[in-house]
Design a protein around this motif. Sequence first.
Motif, PDB file in Angstrom:
ATOM      1  N   PHE A   8      -5.775   7.536   0.669  1.00 35.27           N
ATOM      2  CA  PHE A   8      -6.013   8.490  -0.413  1.00 35.27           C
ATOM      3  C   PHE A   8      -6.011   7.850  -1.802  1.00 35.27           C
ATOM      4  CE2 PHE A   8      -4.363  10.992   3.094  1.00 35.27           C
ATOM      5  CZ  PHE A   8      -5.322  11.996   3.174  1.00 35.27           C
ATOM      6  N   LEU A   9      -6.035   6.530  -1.873  1.00 37.57           N
ATOM      7  CA  LEU A   9      -5.999   5.882  -3.184  1.00 37.57           C
ATOM      8  C   LEU A   9      -7.221   6.248  -4.029  1.00 37.57           C
ATOM      9  CD1 LEU A   9      -4.477   2.359  -2.512  1.00 37.57           C
ATOM     10  CD2 LEU A   9      -3.346   4.521  -2.978  1.00 37.57           C
ATOM     11  N   THR A  30       3.167   0.632  -8.781  1.00 46.43           N
ATOM     12  CA  THR A  30       2.820  -0.545  -7.993  1.00 46.43           C
ATOM     13  C   THR A  30       2.039  -0.098  -6.767  1.00 46.43           C
ATOM     14  OG1 THR A  30       3.674  -2.590  -7.031  1.00 46.43           O
ATOM     15  CG2 THR A  30       4.927  -0.601  -6.567  1.00 46.43           C
ATOM     16  N   GLN A  31       1.235  -0.997  -6.275  1.00 46.40           N
ATOM     17  CA  GLN A  31       0.455  -0.750  -5.064  1.00 46.40           C
ATOM     18  C   GLN A  31       0.854  -1.792  -4.041  1.00 46.40           C
ATOM     19  OE1 GLN A  31      -3.801   0.154  -5.349  1.00 46.40           O
ATOM     20  NE2 GLN A  31      -4.171  -1.587  -3.998  1.00 46.40           N
ATOM     21  N   ASP A  62      -1.852   0.685   5.626  1.00 50.46           N
ATOM     22  CA  ASP A  62      -2.784   0.348   4.550  1.00 50.46           C
ATOM     23  C   ASP A  62      -2.055   0.477   3.210  1.00 50.46           C
ATOM     24  OD1 ASP A  62      -5.139  -0.345   3.255  1.00 50.46           O
ATOM     25  OD2 ASP A  62      -6.304   1.337   4.036  1.00 50.46           O
ATOM     26  N   PHE A  63      -2.768   0.221   2.134  1.00 46.76           N
ATOM     27  CA  PHE A  63      -2.180   0.311   0.802  1.00 46.76           C
ATOM     28  C   PHE A  63      -1.777   1.738   0.454  1.00 46.76           C
ATOM     29  CE2 PHE A  63      -4.429  -3.697   0.191  1.00 46.76           C
ATOM     30  CZ  PHE A  63      -3.471  -4.427  -0.503  1.00 46.76           C
ATOM     31  N   TYR A 119       9.502   0.847  -3.275  1.00 42.48           N
ATOM     32  CA  TYR A 119       8.351   0.333  -4.021  1.00 42.48           C
ATOM     33  C   TYR A 119       8.726  -0.672  -5.094  1.00 42.48           C
ATOM     34  CZ  TYR A 119       5.044   3.179  -1.618  1.00 42.48           C
ATOM     35  OH  TYR A 119       4.249   3.698  -0.634  1.00 42.48           O
ATOM     36  N   PHE A 120       9.899  -0.550  -5.630  1.00 43.70           N
ATOM     37  CA  PHE A 120      10.324  -1.437  -6.708  1.00 43.70           C
ATOM     38  C   PHE A 120      11.518  -2.259  -6.243  1.00 43.70           C
ATOM     39  CE2 PHE A 120       8.402   2.409  -8.491  1.00 43.70           C
ATOM     40  CZ  PHE A 120       7.289   1.832  -9.070  1.00 43.70           C
ATOM     41  N   LEU A 121      11.367  -2.854  -5.077  1.00 45.76           N
ATOM     42  CA  LEU A 121      12.404  -3.620  -4.384  1.00 45.76           C
ATOM     43  C   LEU A 121      12.958  -4.733  -5.260  1.00 45.76           C
ATOM     44  CD1 LEU A 121      13.808  -3.964  -1.615  1.00 45.76           C
ATOM     45  CD2 LEU A 121      12.036  -5.624  -1.065  1.00 45.76           C
TER      46      LEU A 121
END
Length: 163
Positions: A8-9, A30-31, A62-63, A119-121
């Motif tokens: 859905f990007l 971030t992606q 996927d992304f 996401y922001f590991l």
Amino acid sequence: FLMIKPGFLHRSQIILEVFSNAGYRVVKHTQKILSYTEAENLYIMHRNKPFFAEVCTYMASDFSRGYLLKSPYKGENHVLKENQKWKEYFRKCYAKDEMRNVLHTSDSFINLQQEAKVYFLGEDCMCSKDDGICITTDKYHGQYKDCFYSRSKIAQCSKYTNS
């Protein structure tokens, strides 16, 4: 926290435009392609449900994109209610099925903390001094619910994000 799911990007621009028009602002994004373990961490609250393995496989396929958003609304319940409203709107417009349903928004500030870390590991503190937002788990900043701080408290934090 907002996440646009795999597949859905291509809907990102319209989704962000609607959130922006509603007064939200992207603080950080971030992606990435999640690992299966990251997907498990993202959906940890559903680990005992029958769809858990399938959703983890899908999320690692996927992304996807993760966003930290500054909400124009005050008060935890109001923010979460507005996020739910937008999530339902986009799912009605674009969802393919129950799992492939366009996006995810956090349903609590505790889940926001867990989901944003996927996401922001490695960023134990994600701060924006301009917006008065700080998401962290360290003892200096306090409990999970205390995600929104005064600018003076954020000024004491050594890690800012300016995106």
